[in-house]
Scaffold this motif. Structure first.
Motif, short mmCIF file in Angstrom:
data_model
loop_
_atom_site.label_atom_id
_atom_site.label_comp_id
_atom_site.label_asym_id
_atom_site.label_seq_id
_atom_site.Cartn_x
_atom_site.Cartn_y
_atom_site.Cartn_z
N GLY A 37 0.82 -1.21 0.00
CA GLY A 37 0.00 0.00 0.00
C GLY A 37 0.85 1.26 0.00
N THR A 38 0.39 2.30 -0.71
CA THR A 38 1.12 3.57 -0.76
C THR A 38 0.34 4.73 -0.14
N TYR A 39 -0.96 4.55 0.07
CA TYR A 39 -1.81 5.55 0.73
C TYR A 39 -3.04 4.82 1.25
N THR A 40 -3.58 5.28 2.39
CA THR A 40 -4.69 4.55 3.01
C THR A 40 -5.91 5.45 3.20
N VAL A 41 -7.08 4.84 3.05
CA VAL A 41 -8.36 5.51 3.29
C VAL A 41 -9.12 4.70 4.34
N THR A 42 -9.64 5.38 5.36
CA THR A 42 -10.43 4.71 6.39
C THR A 42 -11.77 5.42 6.54
N ASN A 43 -12.84 4.65 6.60
CA ASN A 43 -14.18 5.22 6.67
C ASN A 43 -14.67 5.21 8.11
N VAL A 44 -14.37 6.27 8.85
CA VAL A 44 -14.82 6.35 10.25
C VAL A 44 -16.31 6.62 10.33
N GLY A 45 -16.90 7.08 9.23
CA GLY A 45 -18.34 7.32 9.21
C GLY A 45 -19.15 6.06 9.38
N THR A 46 -18.55 4.90 9.08
CA THR A 46 -19.22 3.62 9.27
C THR A 46 -19.66 3.44 10.71
N GLY A 89 -20.39 5.96 12.73
CA GLY A 89 -21.17 7.11 13.16
C GLY A 89 -20.34 8.36 13.44
N SER A 90 -19.04 8.31 13.30
CA SER A 90 -18.19 9.47 13.58
C SER A 90 -18.26 10.46 12.42
N ILE A 91 -18.33 11.74 12.74
CA ILE A 91 -18.38 12.74 11.67
C ILE A 91 -16.98 13.11 11.19
N MET A 92 -15.96 12.82 12.01
CA MET A 92 -14.58 13.01 11.58
C MET A 92 -13.67 12.25 12.53
N GLY A 93 -12.40 12.12 12.14
CA GLY A 93 -11.43 11.42 12.97
C GLY A 93 -10.03 11.88 12.64
N THR A 94 -9.07 11.50 13.49
CA THR A 94 -7.67 11.84 13.24
C THR A 94 -6.87 10.54 13.21
N PRO A 95 -6.92 9.83 12.09
CA PRO A 95 -6.30 8.50 12.01
C PRO A 95 -4.78 8.56 12.09
N ILE A 96 -4.19 7.46 12.54
CA ILE A 96 -2.73 7.33 12.62
C ILE A 96 -2.22 6.78 11.30
N ILE A 97 -1.13 7.34 10.83
CA ILE A 97 -0.56 6.97 9.53
C ILE A 97 -0.15 5.51 9.52
N ASN A 98 -0.44 4.84 8.42
CA ASN A 98 -0.08 3.44 8.24
C ASN A 98 1.33 3.37 7.64
N GLN A 99 2.32 3.17 8.51
CA GLN A 99 3.72 3.15 8.05
C GLN A 99 3.95 2.04 7.03
N PRO A 100 4.85 2.27 6.03
CA PRO A 100 5.71 3.44 5.86
C PRO A 100 5.13 4.52 4.96
N GLN A 101 3.80 4.61 4.90
CA GLN A 101 3.16 5.66 4.11
C GLN A 101 3.29 7.00 4.83
N VAL A 102 2.89 8.08 4.15
CA VAL A 102 2.99 9.41 4.77
C VAL A 102 1.64 10.11 4.88
N GLY A 103 0.55 9.41 4.53
CA GLY A 103 -0.76 10.05 4.63
C GLY A 103 -1.88 9.04 4.75
N ILE A 104 -2.97 9.47 5.38
CA ILE A 104 -4.17 8.64 5.50
C ILE A 104 -5.38 9.56 5.57
N LEU A 105 -6.43 9.20 4.85
CA LEU A 105 -7.64 10.03 4.77
C LEU A 105 -8.79 9.34 5.50
N ALA A 106 -9.42 10.07 6.43
CA ALA A 106 -10.60 9.55 7.13
C ALA A 106 -11.85 10.16 6.54
#
Length: 447
Positions: free
Chosen positions: A358-367, A369-386
């Motif tokens: 993997g080179t970038y990760t997406v996590t759906n915290v809305g599943t 019920g959260s309206i937003m989140g601050t996810p921890i980066i999945n090493q050794p990547q440099v970004g993750i989108l919630a």
């Protein structure tokens, strides 16, 4: 009677070893064709090793928590065939005839190997815990005493010391982060001026004391791996976040309109996830410096866009299977990839290669019920989108005739990124571009 060598199978190009987690068959137990003999685990995926023959389990060559290399023999199965040792090679079974001389040679070699292992591990037989042959051999080779071995905090089942535990201890000892010799009582009582300097042990978390009414629950193997991975990521990357709200009304209405026809034509359930993944892949192509890894003082820009998607496992933990070359998939292809990985994650059927690269990760915290989140980066990547929950909210709508209040479907996007190499401008522009693609979604699009 013949003997069949059950080997650890190849589990993907990037997987070289696995850990024995559970033996499913006891020595002397009958085994049918395709019966699962042992459970193994790589970094995150658990799987079973089935038998290629029918017979009786004669010998188990490794203990639970031992690390085995791909291709190593892990068990011997006695079959009804004639001859000596049978080996699996390209899906076939080869029978090797044994002459009396060869039988004696094999018996001698086994005896010599057993004697070698016994000599290497005999010094640890008085320990208060079980130690696997691999751990004992490492301890013997590296000069780890029984007292030191007894003091290692094991992360394996029932507190067993694993290969990684003892290797970490040896590394820490070389750096002077552990006490290399037990502190004798006489030294503790001696005057400060006469006492020899003792290296200070590495600081440990304050122990938590459980009361009589508390329930003590051991973390699962997966839970331990996740905990270690999360702490390591926070210690490695300088985390920072950017947040933005996106209007996804067009996407909501379009999906509602076409999902029945999509299912009828493609046989797949159309969720929001592949639509969002498509937008992320496009944004990464626009900002390739999001698709990077850090190695020391150098940056590795990845050629392929491989999107990880956080998916739930049956035990409630999360795993991140990877959609390879996501930017080359159309919406139908993306939907099939998302559904396939999610279904196999739920059924514990992912393969080791499914979670690699993997080179970038997406996590759906809305599943959840959260309206937003601050996810921890999945090493050794440099970004993750919630992706936050989609909400129906009142919003100001601008038109040539003026502004008015209307009902819109909106969601928050939370972008966590490594501030060592991704500055605020790039981090903010990237998530803004994802928002732009989502809001520009064509409501008349064909799938």
């Amino acid at each position: 009677m013949a003997k069949f060598e059950l080997k650890l199978p190849k589990m993907g190009e990037s997987v070289a070893e696995a850990t024995i987690t559970t033996w499913l068959k006891e020595v002397g137990e009958t085994i049918e064709l395709d019966d699962a003999v042992v459970e193994i685990a790589t970094d995150k995926v658990d799987s079973e090793v089935p038998s290629e023959v029918e017979g009786v389990l004669l010998e188990r060559l490794f203990e639970v928590d031992d690390v085995v290399q791909v291709g190593q023999t892990i068990a011997i199965i006695e079959t009804d065939g004639e001859g000596g040792v049978e080996q699996a090679s390209s899906g076939t079974t080869i029978e090797i005839e044994e002459t009396p001389k060869e039988a004696v040679m094999i018996e001698t070699q086994v005896a010599e190997a057993t004697e070698t292992i016994t000599k290497a591990t005999s010094d640890f037989s008085e320990g208060s815990r079980f130690y696997s042959p691999l751990v004992k051999n490492i301890a013997s080779t590296e000069g780890v005493s029984l007292e030191e071995l007894e003091g290692i905090s094991g992360t394996g089942k029932d507190g067993r010391v694993t290969k990684n535990d003892i290797l970490q201890f040896i590394e820490d000892r070389k750096k002077g982060n552990v006490v290399t010799q037990p502190i004798k009582e006489e030294v503790k009582k001696a005057p400060a001026a006469a006492a020899e300097p003792v290296k200070k042990a590495a600081s440990k978390p304050t122990p938590v004391v459980a009361s009589g009414d508390d329930e003590i629950i051991e973390m699962t193997r997966m839970g331990k791996l996740i905990a270690h991975h999360m702490v390591e990521s926070v210690q490695t990357s300088a985390h920072v976040q950017s947040f933005i709200e996106a209007d996804v009304t067009n996407i909501w209405n379009w999906r509602k309109k076409v999902k029945a026809d999509f299912m009828k034509r493609e046989g797949e359930n159309l969720t929001f996830t592949p639509i969002f993944m498509e937008a992320v892949a496009k944004a990464i192509k626009d900002f390739p410096m999001i698709n990077i890894s850090v190695s020391g003082d150098t940056i590795i820009r990845k050629k392929n866009i491989n999107l990880g998607m956080a998916a739930a496992l049956p035990d409630g933990n999360l795993i991140v299977p990877v959609i390879k070359n996501a930017d080359q998939l159309n919406l139908v292809g993306m939907t099939k990839a998302v559904n396939d990985l999610a279904n196999r994650a739920r059924n514990n059927a992912l393969k080791p290669d499914d979670i690699q690269g993997g080179t970038y990760t997406v996590t759906n915290v809305g599943t959840f019920g959260s309206i937003m989140g601050t996810p921890i980066i999945n090493q050794p990547q440099v970004g993750i989108l919630a992706l936050g929950a989609i909400r129906k909210v009142p919003a100001v709508i601008e038109t040539p005739e003026g502004d008015f209040i209307g009902i819109r479907y909106k969601m928050f996007l939370s972008h966590s990124y490594d501030h060592r190499v991704v500055n605020g401008a790039l981090g903010g522009q990237f998530v803004q571009r994802v928002k732009d693609y989502l809001e520009a979604f064509d409501a008349n699009r064909e799938f």
